[in-house]
Structure formats: structure tokens, C-alpha cells
Design a protein around this motif. Structure first.
Motif, PDB file in Angstrom:
ATOM      1  N   THR A 213       1.258  -1.248   0.256  1.00  0.00           N
ATOM      2  CA  THR A 213      -0.008  -0.014  -0.312  1.00  0.00           C
ATOM      3  C   THR A 213       0.934   1.397  -0.077  1.00  0.00           C
ATOM      4  OG1 THR A 213       0.237  -0.257   2.176  1.00  0.00           O
ATOM      5  CG2 THR A 213      -1.779  -1.402   1.323  1.00  0.00           C
ATOM      6  N   ILE A 216       1.671   6.723   3.835  1.00  0.00           N
ATOM      7  CA  ILE A 216       0.393   7.518   4.341  1.00  0.00           C
ATOM      8  C   ILE A 216       1.950   8.932   5.145  1.00  0.00           C
ATOM      9  CG2 ILE A 216      -0.925   9.066   5.544  1.00  0.00           C
ATOM     10  CD1 ILE A 216      -2.593   5.944   5.473  1.00  0.00           C
ATOM     11  N   LYS A 300      -5.652   7.036   8.569  1.00  0.00           N
ATOM     12  CA  LYS A 300      -4.959   5.418   8.390  1.00  0.00           C
ATOM     13  C   LYS A 300      -6.117   5.634   7.219  1.00  0.00           C
ATOM     14  CE  LYS A 300      -9.156   3.903  10.694  1.00  0.00           C
ATOM     15  NZ  LYS A 300      -9.941   3.946   9.289  1.00  0.00           N
ATOM     16  N   THR A 301      -6.128   4.171   6.439  1.00  0.00           N
ATOM     17  CA  THR A 301      -6.432   4.388   4.376  1.00  0.00           C
ATOM     18  C   THR A 301      -7.940   4.378   5.613  1.00  0.00           C
ATOM     19  OG1 THR A 301      -6.762   2.619   4.366  1.00  0.00           O
ATOM     20  CG2 THR A 301      -4.719   4.017   3.572  1.00  0.00           C
ATOM     21  N   ASP A 302      -8.642   4.468   4.692  1.00  0.00           N
ATOM     22  CA  ASP A 302     -10.192   4.511   4.872  1.00  0.00           C
ATOM     23  C   ASP A 302     -11.234   3.634   4.475  1.00  0.00           C
ATOM     24  OD1 ASP A 302     -10.767   7.570   5.380  1.00  0.00           O
ATOM     25  OD2 ASP A 302     -11.769   7.400   3.128  1.00  0.00           O
TER      26      ASP A 302
END
Length: 416
Positions: A213, A216, A300-302
Motif C-alpha cells: 500500500t 501515508i 489511516k486509509t478509509d
């Protein structure tokens, strides 16, 4: 008088002819020497041994292939193929590394991973498998001997016949490797500050996917620590809690890794602020865990689940902020005179950071940028002076890589 004049003229012509012949002979000799030297350089080849089949070791092997100056290439690693290629950790390759690897034949269009901007994210095992496949395709160019599950030890060295000793050894066996000591190379390190403080955290969630991934990043973060008796508002600054503030520097956060193995890096430039002093010296280890807990849930990612009280106990993190330090070897290249072998040390075997940013492979690849020229100069060396000049150039580059990272590396990988 006329006869004397004719004699002088004849002598003059003879002297000119002799000088012309001498000049022609010198020019022919020089041209022949240059031509023979060119032939020697084109035909010059060296045997090379790479110890360590991690990303840096495999890239070093590909550099050797690309140099065109290696007759035999041997690759060793103590791990078996399954252990080597089954590593799930994620690596992030920046634009500079991507350009370097593309020139070595790495095809990112056929490599499992994901892109974000100019960066490529993939699992380290997948990356190593691809580099191995590219390397194995070079068998037509040179003699290739890949020995996985073979450790470089004193016993291994003793079994090498004198006629089979490699001319160049590249040590890339990681920070815990022992190959340098086997070769008698000093393990002394220089330890220098990177002018920043940091902390790391790791979260393993077996129910999540093991897929790469994009990382972020969040900048200028402030944490409300008033519950622990730290109130930064007293210095004229409002306590913002876990928020972003564009007006003044704060903490920088990076979340990286796969969804299953999540990692976080928290850093700030070195300062003597009240919050930094508190987080550097606190004895309460739960404070850093709370900070990472809140940070993860905020950024964090959704599509991934929040960290709750049930999963929080899986979080492992630094107890407090620590000074970010770079350790690099005093000796990164050496000449073993008795065996007429040149050794160069790369990757984490040469330089290490006590702070993980998820971009360590890029740091290791920087050291290889001078390796092709180094291999060429060693393979075509006429005497030890040529070898020592090549070693000096390689050592200077290695020192420059460490100095550049110490000055700008953390800022480039975390703060920007």
C-alpha cells in the motif's frame, strides 16, 4: 666553400629524415601501445563474489553484469530460496532508485506492487524474486553460480582454491552479517547524529491482507499532553491536540507497510521544546503508545479498520523519543594483499540507521551508484596503484553517501 655548403645541407636533410623516422617510430609505438591497451581493457575480466542476496546484494550482482567486466559471478546467501523470497515486508522505492534499477534491467511494469506519484511499493520477497530472475537471464553473458543456503564462513574461505579466489568481493549481508570479520576487515563504526528525534511503532493484524500500500504522511502534528502535566499553551502556543498546524513546525508521521504489517515512524527536528524534552525523558511507556494509537486512527486509509482497545495490545512501539543516529563503517573498501582480492561493503553492512523510515533499500542502493566504475577500474588495473586509486574513489563515494544522508536523509524521507 660550395662542397662544404653541400655537405652541411646533406647533413641537415639526413638529420631531418632521422628525426622524422624517430618521431614516426615513437608515434607508431604510442599508437600500438594505446591499441594494445584498448584491447587489454576490452578483454579484461574479473571474477566477483557477492555475499548476501537481499535487495542490495542482488542489485550489486546486476551492476556486475551490466559492467561487462565480470567473467564469473558467484552469489551466496545463508538463507534458502523459500526463506529469501517469502519475506512479506514492504519496501518503497523512490524515483532515483527506480531510475537506477531500470538501467539494470528491472521491469516494474511486470512487478507486483503499486504506484503513488514517483514511488513504487512492493513486497521485499517479490522484489528479490524479480531481481533473481533478471540475474538468471544473464547466464549467456557470464558464468553464474547462485548458492542459496550457503553461509560465508572461515570454512568456506578455506575450501576456495588459490586459483579460484575472486578478484572482487562485495559484502552485502546486512547489519548482523559476519562476512567482514571473516575477511579480517575492521568492524569499527562512526556514529553521528542526524539532528532529529524519532520513535517507531509496529502493528500486526493477521486478519488483514498482505498487499503493498502507498505510504501515508502527515506533517506539523501537535499532541495534547496536558493530561500528563505538559501544557504548551503556557509558552504562548495553543494546545492543538492531534491536529495539523501550518504556522509552526511540529511532529511528522509516516504510516507504511502492508495492511497486515503496519509500521509508523514519528519524527521531529532536534529541539529543546517542552514537549520534546518530556517525550524524550518520560518513564511512562504508555504515552508513546497512546500517541501512535491516536495517530494511526486519525490518518489511516478509509478502507482499513481502526485500532481499538482490543487490537491496541498488538501495537509495539518505542518507549520514548530517541535521537536519530547514523552508524557507518570506518572501512568500507579494502585490499587483501596476500590473496590479491578487493573487498567493498554495501547496504546495511556498511551503514545503518537506528530509525526505520521504510526507505532503507534506497539508502543501500545509493552506495552502488559508483560500483560499475569501480568494477571496471579493478578489472582493467595494471598494478596496485590503479587498484588503490579505485579503492580511494569508492571510499570517498561511500563517505559522501553517509554524509548526504546524515544532512538531508531524514528530512527527505519523513519531513517532506
Amino acid at each position: 666553400m660550395e662542397k662544404a655548403s653541400e655537405e652541411e645541407e646533406r647533413c641537415g636533410r639526413l638529420a631531418l629524415a632521422l628525426a622524422a623516422c624517430t618521431l614516426l617510430a615513437v608515434l607508431l609505438h604510442a599508437a600500438l601501445k594505446v591499441a594494445l591497451d584498448g584491447v587489454r581493457r576490452r578483454r579484461a575480466r574479473a571474477s566477483l563474489l557477492v555475499v548476501g542476496a537481499g535487495p542490495v546484494g542482488l542489485a550489486a550482482a546486476l551492476v556486475a553484469v551490466r559492467s561487462g567486466k565480470v567473467l564469473k559471478l558467484t552469489l551466496l546467501d545463508a538463507r534458502c530460496r523459500a526463506a529469501l523470497l517469502g519475506r512479506p515486508q514492504q519496501i518503497a522505492l523512490d524515483a532515483r532508485s527506480l531510475g537506477f534499477l531500470r538501467a539494470l534491467g528491472v521491469d516494474f511494469d511486470n512487478l507486483e506492487g503499486c504506484w503513488r506519484g514517483a514511488r513504487f511499493y512492493t513486497k521485499i520477497g517479490v522484489f528479490q524474486e524479480h531481481l533473481l530472475s533478471v540475474l538468471e537471464q544473464s547466464r549467456r553473458q557470464l558464468e553464474l553460480d547462485i548458492r542459496l543456503g550457503t553461509k560465508f564462513t572461515d570454512d568456506f574461505v578455506r575450501k576456495i582454491a588459490a586459483s579460484e579466489w575472486p578478484k572482487i568481493i562485495v559484502v552485502a549481508d546486512g547489519s548482523c552479517g559476519e562476512s567482514s570479520s571473516v575477511l579480517g576487515i575492521s568492524s569499527d563504526y562512526l556514529v553521528e547524529s542526524c539532528n532529529a528525534y524519532g520513535a517507531n511503532a509496529a502493528l500486526e493484524r493477521p486478519d488483514q491482507r498482505q498487499v503493498p500500500t502507498p505510504e501515508i504522511q502527515a506533517h506539523n502534528l501537535y499532541f495534547d499532553l496536558s493530561a500528563y502535566g505538559v501544557d504548551i499553551s503556557s509558552s504562548g502556543k495553543e494546545s492543538l491536540g492531534l491536529q495539523q498546524a501550518a504556522t509552526r513546525p511540529g511532529f511528522h508521521l509516516k504510516i507504511y507497510g502492508t495492511f497486515r504489517n503496519r509500521y509508523m515512524a514519528l519524527a521531529c527536528p532536534a529541539s529543546d521544546s517542552k514537549v520534546v524534552r518530556f517525550l524524550r525523558h518520560t518513564l511512562n511507556s504508555s504515552i508513546m503508545k497512546n500517541i501512535f494509537h491516536q495517530s494511526f486512527n486519525a490518518y489511516k486509509t478509509d478502507i482499513e479498520p481502526r485500532m481499538n482497545d482490543l487490537t491496541r495490545h498488538h501495537l509495539q512501539c518505542s518507549r520514548r523519543l530517541f535521537e536519530i543516529m547514523l552508524s557507518h563503517r570506518k572501512v568500507t573498501a579494502a585490499f587483501i594483499e596476500g590473496d590479491n582480492v578487493v573487498v567493498t561493503i554495501e547496504g546495511e553492512a556498511a551503514r545503518m540507521l537506528n530509525f526505520d523510515t521504510g526507505c532503507g533499500v534506497n539508502f543501500g542502493l545509493r552506495g552502488l551508484e559508483s560500483s560499475e566504475e569501480f568494477i571496471y577500474r579493478i578489472a582493467t588495473a595494471v598494478d596496485q596503484n590503479d587498484i588503490f586509486e579505485a579503492l580511494s574513489a569508492k571510499i570517498r563515494h561511500s563517505k559522501q553517501v553517509a554524509e548526504d544522508f546524515r544532512q538531508n536523509g531524514i528530512f527527505a524521507t519523513v519531513f517532506e
